[in-house]
Design an enzyme around this catalytic site. Structure first.
Site, mmCIF file in Angstrom:
data_model
loop_
_atom_site.group_PDB
_atom_site.id
_atom_site.type_symbol
_atom_site.label_atom_id
_atom_site.label_comp_id
_atom_site.label_asym_id
_atom_site.label_seq_id
_atom_site.Cartn_x
_atom_site.Cartn_y
_atom_site.Cartn_z
ATOM 1 N N SER A 20 36.690 86.895 36.734
ATOM 2 C CA SER A 20 37.115 85.562 36.275
ATOM 3 C C SER A 20 38.407 85.137 36.966
ATOM 4 C CB SER A 20 37.364 85.586 34.760
ATOM 5 O OG SER A 20 36.176 85.867 34.076
ATOM 6 N N ARG A 119 19.889 78.526 34.538
ATOM 7 C CA ARG A 119 20.988 78.604 33.558
ATOM 8 C C ARG A 119 21.400 77.212 33.093
ATOM 9 N NH1 ARG A 119 25.025 83.132 35.101
ATOM 10 N NH2 ARG A 119 25.640 82.753 32.947
ATOM 11 N N SER A 164 32.891 78.790 25.243
ATOM 12 C CA SER A 164 32.615 79.168 26.629
ATOM 13 C C SER A 164 33.816 78.829 27.505
ATOM 14 C CB SER A 164 31.386 78.425 27.143
ATOM 15 O OG SER A 164 31.387 78.410 28.562
ATOM 16 N N ASP A 318 30.655 89.952 27.756
ATOM 17 C CA ASP A 318 30.022 90.614 28.912
ATOM 18 C C ASP A 318 29.890 92.126 28.717
ATOM 19 O OD1 ASP A 318 29.761 88.182 30.147
ATOM 20 O OD2 ASP A 318 31.530 88.405 31.414
ATOM 21 N N LYS A 345 22.688 84.373 29.885
ATOM 22 C CA LYS A 345 23.475 85.000 30.958
ATOM 23 C C LYS A 345 22.548 85.212 32.163
ATOM 24 C CE LYS A 345 27.312 85.087 28.711
ATOM 25 N NZ LYS A 345 28.382 84.183 29.136
HETATM 26 C C1 S3P Z 1 33.360 83.648 32.437
HETATM 27 C C2 S3P Z 1 33.081 83.292 31.153
HETATM 28 C C3 S3P Z 1 31.974 83.882 30.376
HETATM 29 C C4 S3P Z 1 31.491 85.179 30.987
HETATM 30 C C5 S3P Z 1 31.304 85.078 32.467
HETATM 31 C C6 S3P Z 1 32.615 84.696 33.144
HETATM 32 C C7 S3P Z 1 34.471 82.964 33.134
HETATM 33 O O1 S3P Z 1 30.906 82.965 30.354
HETATM 34 O O2 S3P Z 1 30.292 85.577 30.379
HETATM 35 O O3 S3P Z 1 30.857 86.291 33.008
HETATM 36 O O4 S3P Z 1 34.927 83.459 34.177
HETATM 37 O O5 S3P Z 1 34.906 81.911 32.646
HETATM 38 P P1 S3P Z 1 30.847 81.736 29.303
HETATM 39 O O6 S3P Z 1 31.977 80.865 29.584
HETATM 40 O O7 S3P Z 1 29.546 81.074 29.566
HETATM 41 O O8 S3P Z 1 30.898 82.389 27.958
#
Ligand code: S3P
Length: 431
Positions: A20, A119, A164, A318, A345
């Protein structure tokens, strides 16, 4: 990949950089004025997709593996891409970049692989359209490919139906360019890396307010300029998770994972390990760029079941596939609930983990919003489909290392999405 029982895991490692934070470093570096230097950048396929997209919009990015340098020319410096922006398998690239593209004075098309094309994108199309962007799903199914026609944006207050960080970040990035403040309210606090990094780059972002009902609210004021930064990316707790899990359930084990990011919006796994009676030490805590780092040591533990649901879910979303594996080795019934996001996911992680662990002999039942796992049944080897989902492949590896007989994992190369070198690192610690 063929995997057999492992009798002991011992040693120390560092895992690759946080996915991230790596994505966000490219995006904010590209929009900032000056040279942003990123150390510990994750050289996984998803983050390389982010680099490729910004290079296609004229940003000069040097990738020296250990260090990435982004030569940014400011918020208004992106050029119209000449071809479709390819986001590969990366939901984070697709959703966050959409927020930026919504404000650009050009039209762009975003597309990715077969998984990305399934998705849900309505979650970002809705708020970004409210701000004034025109976003079309070219197959009229609210998924990629997306055609984004940028526009002068309006500040909004957006009540997101899902917790999210991808949605929140897309709206905040668009908010950098809006004509007034933009507020995102989410049902529970999701990871806050965008907020922390935006602040470090000089944007005006409020502190997060957590309301009495658990909703979290954050506001961004439009920016005139962002300023280049040096960024140290911590090891990804989502990658460390496979080693922590393996260290807890494999006999005669003790593993230290150094330099892991333990931001409180990401540390749910550590709380679950404690709740299950796992032995874990958290040492050498330090902060860089607003992010908390630590060294984590686990050892073989006698585990018991727990219930996981509510506000903790976004902080370990995750890690739930590997938590399901841990639960197979814990005494009692573990319940994972409020985790319906797992269905959207890289694969439907509720169905896929239930199917795969059942094939290995586990007592696991999928529910509408999670999993019920009766721990303690011995697992045996099987032929396991990863469904090209990196987190499924790595979680099932941990299960296979603690099963009787041989397991074959199909399409194991998907691990390079977030963890190039995963099997080599695991193999090095095995005795
Ligand atoms: C992420 C947020 C999460 C996570 C993804 C990375 C991010 O998803 O599952 O692997 O970097 O902002 P969501 O925002 O859909 O929950």
């Amino acid at each position: 990949m063929k995997i057999n029982r492992c009798h002991s895991l011992r040693g120390e490692l560092t895992v690759p950089g946080d996915k991230s934070i790596s994505h966000r470093s490219i995006m904010l570096g590209a929009l900032a004025q000056g040279d942003t230097k990123v150390s510990g950048f994750l050289q996984g396929a998803d983050c390389l997709s982010s680099i490729a997209c910004f290079r296609s919009m004229g940003v000069d990015i040097e990738n020296h593996k250990d260090t990435v340098i982004i030569h940014g020319h400011g918020l208004h410096s992106l050029r119209a891409p000449e071809k479709v922006l390819d986001t590969g398998n990366s939901g984070t690239t697709t959703r966050l970049i959409s927020g930026i593209l919504s404000a650009q004075p050009f039209t762009s098309i975003l597309n990715g692989d077969a998984s990305i094309q399934k998705r849900p994108m309505k979650r970002i199309i809705t708020p970004l359209s409210q701000m004034g962007a025109k976003i079309e799903s070219l197959n009229h199914n609210d998924c990629a490919p997306l055609r984004i026609t940028g526009a002068p944006l309006h500040g909004i207050t957006y009540h997101s139906p899902v917790a999210s960080a991808q949605v929140k970040s897309a709206v905040l990035l668009a908010g950098l360019y809006a004509d007034g403040t933009t507020t995102v309210v989410e049902p529970q606090l999701s990871r806050n890396h965008s907020e922390l990094m935006l602040k470090a780059f000089g944007a005006s972002v409020s502190d997060t307010a957590v309301l009495s009902d658990g909703r979290a609210s954050v506001t961004i004021t439009p920016a005139c300029q962002l300023y280049a930064q040096d960024i140290q990316v911590p090891g990804d707790i989502s990658s460390a998770a496979y080693f922590l899990a393996a260290g807890l359930i494999t006999p005669n084990s003790e593993i230290t994972v150094k330099n892991v990011g333990i931001n409180p919006t990401r540390d749910g796994l550590l709380k679950v390990i404690n709740a299950m009676g796992g032995s874990i030490d958290i040492e050498n805590q330090r902060t860089s760029g607003g992010e908390l780092f630590a060294d984590l040591t686990v050892r073989t533990s006698s585990l018991h079941s727990t219930v996981i649901g509510g506000a903790i879910i976004p902080t370990l979303i995750d890690e739930l596939p590997v938590i399901a594996v841990i639960a197979c080795f814990a005494k009692g019934t573990t319940i994972i609930k409020d985790a319906q996001e797992l269905k959207v996911k890289e694969s439907n992680r509720i169905d896929v983990m239930a199917k795969n662990l059942s094939l290995m002999g586990a007592d696991i039942t999928p529910t509408d919003d999670g999993l019920i796992i009766h721990g303690g049944k011995p697992l045996h080897g099987a032929v396991i489909d990863s469904f090209k989902d990196h987190r499924v492949a790595m979680s099932m590896t941990v299960a296979a290392m603690n099963s009787e007989g041989e397991t074959t994992i199909i399409d194991d190369e998907c691990t390079s999405i977030s963890y190039p070198g995963f099997f080599e690192d695991m193999h090095r610690l095995a005795h």
